[in-house]
Design a protein around this motif. Structure first.
Motif, PDB file in Angstrom:
ATOM      1  N   TYR A   1      12.238  44.837   0.338  1.00 17.52           N
ATOM      2  CA  TYR A   1      11.613  45.657  -0.690  1.00 17.52           C
ATOM      3  C   TYR A   1      10.732  46.713  -0.020  1.00 17.52           C
ATOM      4  N   ASP A   2      10.644  47.892  -0.646  1.00 18.86           N
ATOM      5  CA  ASP A   2       9.823  48.957  -0.079  1.00 18.86           C
ATOM      6  C   ASP A   2       8.399  48.483   0.187  1.00 18.86           C
ATOM      7  N   THR A   3       7.875  47.660  -0.719  1.00 18.21           N
ATOM      8  CA  THR A   3       6.499  47.206  -0.592  1.00 18.21           C
ATOM      9  C   THR A   3       6.285  46.262   0.587  1.00 18.21           C
ATOM     10  N   GLN A   4       7.374  45.755   1.161  1.00 18.63           N
ATOM     11  CA  GLN A   4       7.241  44.903   2.337  1.00 18.63           C
ATOM     12  C   GLN A   4       7.078  45.710   3.624  1.00 18.63           C
ATOM     13  N   LEU A   5       7.228  47.022   3.525  1.00 18.15           N
ATOM     14  CA  LEU A   5       7.057  47.910   4.674  1.00 18.15           C
ATOM     15  C   LEU A   5       5.727  48.619   4.525  1.00 18.15           C
ATOM     16  N   GLU A   6       4.809  48.318   5.428  1.00 18.26           N
ATOM     17  CA  GLU A   6       3.426  48.771   5.286  1.00 18.26           C
ATOM     18  C   GLU A   6       3.023  49.668   6.455  1.00 18.26           C
ATOM     19  N   ARG A   7       2.220  50.685   6.145  1.00 10.69           N
ATOM     20  CA  ARG A   7       1.783  51.621   7.170  1.00 10.69           C
ATOM     21  C   ARG A   7       0.331  51.384   7.554  1.00 10.69           C
ATOM     22  N   THR A   8       0.081  51.453   8.858  1.00  8.95           N
ATOM     23  CA  THR A   8      -1.273  51.441   9.393  1.00  8.95           C
ATOM     24  C   THR A   8      -1.472  52.701  10.220  1.00  8.95           C
ATOM     25  N   VAL A   9      -2.484  53.489   9.881  1.00 14.06           N
ATOM     26  CA  VAL A   9      -2.794  54.683  10.666  1.00 14.06           C
ATOM     27  C   VAL A   9      -3.546  54.259  11.926  1.00 14.06           C
TER      28      VAL A   9
END
Length: 812
Positions: free
Chosen positions: A271-279
C-alpha cells in the motif's frame, strides 16, 4: 512522420504470437478440482456512469451457473468489499457492467494485490468503460482494452456474426465456429498487446465498427500474477438468455477461478501508505548527484563544486569543501556534474568526480578526476586525472553521470554540449557561420568526439585508463575506443544492473510540441536500455527512431530528405569523425509533452527523464529492504513531473507495465535517486528555484513500514488531471500549473529560471489582450522576453485549459 500504423501491425502479430506461445488453461482439470472445494465468486456491479438494465439479469445468469457448479455468489455494489481480508477468500472477481470510477485509491491497490496474489478476474461488457479516467492504467491493462464508442445507427443493439479464433480455450471450446448474436458492439482503444483473443466480431455484418477486418471482442491473459478474462458481450438482457453466451461466460468464469492454488500475498504491491519518507538533509545548494560509501554514508555533490558527506545514522552533514583549487568552472549547467564512489572504497578511499574546469590556456574541459577521502576530509589540490575532453562554454546539455560496475569499469554519460535555442525545438544541425555550438553532429553524431556519448573505461591506479573490450568502435579509424554508446542528447542519469550487465539511462529530449512535415517529429524524452554498445540516433532521430527532415538553416527551408535510421551519414562540416555511422537503436520508453500513446502511464507536462536503479532484493538486508515485489524492476524518475515510477519487464525485456511508487509523496524536482546499502530508496530533490540555494532542496529516504496499511486514502490525481470541473479559476489554474510542470521553472513570488507569476501579472496588468497573448504563448513556447531561457510549448493543452492557466497567472 510517425510509424504508428506500422507499429499497430507489429502489435497484432505480437498478440497472435503470444496467444500461440502462452500455456493453455486446462478447463477439465480445473473443473474437476473445483468440484472438490468451496468456490466463491464476487459479482461487483457498481456504476457511476451509465447503468445497464441488464445488470440484474446478468447476476441471475451467474447465479444459475454457480448453482449448477456448486459455487457461492456474492453480488454487491459496495466497494468497501475491496480490502485484503475480504478479497483473499474470493476465487473469481466479476466486474458486471460496471461504469465510471468505482474504487478509491486504497481499494484499487487491494484489487491489484488480489490479482498479484493469484486471483482471477472476469470483465463483462462495460467493465471496459470503467476506471478509464485518471491514472489507474493497471486496471485498463487487466481488462485488456478501453471502451471508445459503440454504434448508434440504426440502433446500438444490432445482430452481428461472431467467430471463434481460439477454440481450445474454456470460454470458446463449447461454441460453434461462428454464431449470430444481437448485442451492443464496442469499439476499443488502448488494446493491450499481451492478450490472447478468443472471439472476433464481423464488422461487415453490422454497422458502426471501427476496427476493420479484425475486431477482437473477447480475450484472456495471465496478468500480473493472476488471470483475466474479458468479453465485450453482455449489454442486452436477451444476451443473458443466449445459450452460446452462457457457455462463453461459464468458461470465462472457470478460467478466472483457476485450479484452486491458494493465493500468496507474500509478493504483492505494498500500500502507498506503507512507503514512508524521512528527510535527511535540507537547505542544499543546487544538489546534483550522490553515491554511497560502504558504511551507508552519503557522498553528495552540489553543482557549484561543494561535496558533502552525510552520516547514514545521524544524518549529520560534513562539508568536504569547494573545488576552488582545480580551476573549477560553474556556468549555467556546467559545474560539478556527477560523483561516484570507488567499488573498493573500503581499501582505497577513492571517490571520483565529474566536473568542468579551465585549462592553463583558458580553454574549457570536462574532467573525471579521483580524490582521496580520509576521515571525512578531501584535498582538492591533490587530484588524479582519469580522463578529460574539450567542451565549449555553452548554455546547455552538460548533464552527465558516473556508474561503476563491480569489477571497476566506469560508465560516463556526457551531454551534447549544444544549444537548443535556435531550432524551434527540432534537431540542432545548424552549420551557420559563428553558430558552431548549434550543431549536434559535431558532438553526438561525431565518432571522434566524446560529447553526446556514454563512455566505458577502466580507471587505472596510477591515473589514466584502459579500454575494456566490447565498446562500439574497435578500430580507431572508425571512432574513439572509449565510446560505448553514441547519439545521446543529454543523458543525465544512468545505472548499471550487475545481474544482467544492462545499462539504463534517461535522455532529455528537444522541445517541439508537434510534428512538422518540413522539420520532423515533436520532442520526446527517452529511457534507454543498453545490452551492448549502440548508436541511439541523435540528432538524426528522436523517440522510437522517428526521423528528422534535413533542413537548411542558412536558407531557412526544408531540404525534403528524411533521415534513414538504418543508413545515417554525418554530413556536417564540423564533423571530425567517420561519415558513415552505425544504425540507430530504438529506445525502451519514449514520451512527448502531451499524453503518450504508447506509455500513457507517464502522464503529460514538462519532461526530464531520469533513471534510478534496478532493484535487486537479494542485495539488501531483509529487515530494511523494500518488498520483494519490486525485485528486478527499474525505478525511473521525472524531474519536471515530480514523480517516481516502477517499470516491470516482460519475458522479452519489453515494458509490461509502469506504475506509481509512493504517489502520495510530493517531490520538488527530483534530480537523482539511488538505492542505499539498506535497501531504501534515497531521492535527491533540486528544489523549486533554479541556480539558487533552496529551502526545499533536500535528500530523503523512502522506507517500507509493513504496519501502516490503513491510513487515509491517497489523492493521487489532482482535480485538473482527473478531468473534474472546478468552481473557480484559482484552483483550476493552480492544478494545471502543478500537473504540467510549470512550477518546475516558475515560482509565485520570486524569479527562478523563468519569471515569477506575480512578475508576469504586473507586466501585463493593463493590457486588454494579455489573456489572448498568454494563451498563444503557452501553446507556442519560446524565449527572449524574460531572458535567454526558453519556455517549452504546451500545445497539447486545449485552449480552455490554456486560458484557465493564463487567467490564473494574471490573477496572482
Amino acid at each position: 512522420m510517425k510509424t504508428y500504423l506500422l507499429r499497430g501491425c507489429f502489435i497484432v502479430m505480437a498478440v497472435l504470437v503470444t496467444a500461440c506461445g502462452q500455456d493453455k488453461f486446462n478447463n477439465a482439470a480445473a473443473t474437476e478440482k473445483n468440484a472438490k472445494r468451496d468456490v466463491t465468486i464476487l459479482v461487483f456491479s457498481k456504476t457511476t456512469g451509465y447503468r445497464h438494465e441488464s445488470i440484474e439479469t446478468g447476476i441471475e445468469a451467474i447465479n444459475n451457473i454457480a448453482r449448477k457448479k456448486g459455487y457461492r455468489v456474492i453480488a454487491t455494489e459496495d466497494a468497501s468489499y475491496f480490502v485484503d481480508e475480504k478479497l483473499k477468500d474470493i476465487d473469481a472477481l466479476v466486474f458486471l457492467n460496471t461504469t465510471g470510477d468505482v474504487l478509491d485509491n486504497l481499494q484499487q491497490i487491494a484489487m491489484e494485490r488480489y490479482i498479484q496474489a493469484g486471483g482471477g478476474f472476469v470483465g463483462v461488457h462495460a467493465a471496459a468503460d470503467t476506471e478509464w479516467n485518471g491514472d489507474w492504467f493497471w486496471y485498463r491493462n487487466l481488462v485488456g482494452g478501453v471502451f471508445k464508442s459503440h454504434p448508434d445507427t440504426p440502433s446500438n443493439v444490432q445482430q452481428a456474426n461472431v467467430s471463434v479464433v481460439d477454440a481450445n480455450f474454456a470460454a470458446s471450446e463449447a461454441l460453434p465456429k461462428t454464431f449470430a448474436l444481437a448485442d451492443e458492439w464496442y469499439n476499443f482503444r488502448d488494446l493491450y498487446e499481451f492478450t490472447n483473443h478468443v472471439l472476433t466480431v464481423d464488422e461487415s455484418s453490422y454497422q458502426g465498427g471501427e476496427h476493420g477486418d479484425y475486431h477482437p471482442i473477447a480475450w484472456y491473459h495471465n496478468y500480473d500474477g493472476g488471470r483475466a478474462f474479458y468479453t465485450g458481450l453482455g449489454h442486452a438482457k436477451t444476451t443473458y438468455k443466449d445459450s452460446n453466451f452462457l457457455a462463453h461466460l461459464e468458461g470465462g468464469l472457470a478460467y478466472a477461478i483457476g485450479d484452486g492454488t491458494p493465493k500468496n500475498y507474500s509478493n504483492v504491491r505494498p500500500y502507498d501508505t506503507q512507503l514512508e519518507r524521512t528527510v535527511l538533509l535540507d537547505h542544499l545548494n543546487e544538489p546534483i548527484s550522490f553515491d554511497f560509501l560502504p558504511n551507508g554514508d552519503v557522498l553528495l555533490a552540489e553543482r557549484l563544486g561543494n561535496l558533502k558527506i552525510i552520516d547514514g545514522k545521524t544524518h549529520k552533514a560534513t562539508d568536504l569543501g569547494f573545488a576552488k583549487d582545480i580551476a573549477f568552472l560553474s556556468h549555467e549547467e556546467m559545474g560539478m556534474v556527477g560523483v561516484a564512489v570507488d567499488p573498493n572504497f573500503a581499501t582505497t578511499g577513492w571517490v571520483y568526480t565529474y566536473y568542468t574546469a579551465f585549462t592553463k590556456n583558458n580553454d574549457v574541459i570536462a574532467r573525471i578526476a579521483r580524490f582521496d577521502v580520509k576521515n571525512q576530509t578531501i584535498n582538492f589540490g591533490k587530484q588524479t586525472t582519469i580522463i578529460e575532453w574539450p567542451v565549449e562554454k555553452n548554455c546547455c546539455h552538460m548533464g552527465g553521470d558516473l556508474a561503476f560496475t563491480p569489477t571497476g569499469e566506469l560508465f560516463i554519460a556526457t551531454g551534447d554540449n549544444t544549444s537548443p535555442r535556435d531550432q524551434d525545438g527540432f534537431n540542432p544541425v545548424d552549420f551557420r557561420e559563428g553558430l558552431r555550438m548549434n550543431d549536434a553532429l559535431r558532438t553526438s553524431g561525431n565518432t571522434n568526439d566524446l560529447r553526446g556519448k556514454i563512455l566505458r573505461i577502466k580507471p587505472l591506479p596510477e591515473g589514466g585508463y584502459a579500454i575494456p573490450k566490447g565498446n562500439l568502435f574497435s578500430n580507431a579509424n572508425e571512432g574513439r575506443p572509449e565510446i560505448y554508446a553514441m547519439g545521446t542528447r543529454n543523458a543525465f542519469t544512468l545505472t548499471y544492473d550487475a545481474k544482467t550487465g544492462d545499462l539504463f539511462y534517461g535522455d532529455v529530449g528537444p522541445d517541439a510540441s508537434d510534428d512538422n512535415p518540413t522539420r520532423g517529429p515533436r520532442g520526446y524524452d527517452e529511457i534507454n536500455r543498453l545490452t551492448g554498445p549502440a548508436h541511439m540516433g541523435w540528432p538524426w532521430v528522436i523517440g522510437d527512431n522517428y526521423p528528422y527532415v534535413k533542413y537548411d538553416f542558412v536558407a531557412k527551408r526544408s531540404m525534403g530528405e528524411v533521415f534513414d535510421p538504418q543508413n545515417l551519414i554525418n554530413y556536417s562540416p564540423n564533423n571530425t569523425g567517420a561519415k558513415k555511422v552505425p544504425a540507430a537503436q530504438a529506445p525502451l520508453i519514449w514520451y512527448p509533452y502531451g499524453n503518450s500513446e504508447q506509455f500513457p502511464e507517464v502522464g503529460s507536462g514538462g519532461r526530464t527523464a531520469l533513471v534510478a536503479d534496478v532493484y535487486r532484493a537479494d542485495q539488501f538486508p531483509a529487515a530494511t529492504r523494500l518488498p520483494d515485489y519490486y525485485d528486478g524492476k527499474l525505478f525511473i524518475v521525472e524531474f519536471m513531473r515530480n514523480w517516481v515510477k516502477v517499470v516491470t519487464f516482460d519475458e522479452n525485456n519489453g515494458v509490461r507495465k509502469i506504475e506509481p511508487f509512493a504517489p502520495q509523496i510530493s517531490y520538488v524536482l527530483p534530480i537523482d535517486a539511488r538505492f542505499g546499502p539498506d535497501g531504501a530508496l534515497y531521492v535527491l530533490e533540486y528544489g523549486s528555484a533554479w541556480f539558487k540555494e533552496n529551502t526545499d532542496a533536500q535528500l530523503s529516504r523512502i522506507t517500507f513500514n509493513p504496519n501502516n496499511q490503513v491510513a487515509a486514502v491517497t489523492a493521487v490525481q489532482t482535480e485538473a488531471a482527473a478531468g473534474h470541473q472546478f468552481a473557480d479559476v484559482p484552483h483550476a489554474g493552480e492544478a494545471l500549473a502543478k500537473n504540467n510542470g510549470c512550477m518546475a521553472c516558475h515560482k509565485l513570488d520570486s524569479a527562478s529560471v523563468g519569471p515569477a507569476f506575480k512578475q508576469v501579472a504586473a507586466k501585463y496588468k493593463d493590457d486588454p489582450n494579455a489573456v489572448a497573448y498568454l494563451v498563444d504563448k503557452i501553446a507556442k513556447g519560446g524565449g527572449s522576453v524574460w531572458g535567454p531561457a526558453s519556455m517549452p510549448p504546451f500545445a497539447y493543452l486545449d485552449e480552455a485549459s490554456r486560458q484557465t492557466l493564463a487567467e490564473y497567472v494574471l490573477s496572482r
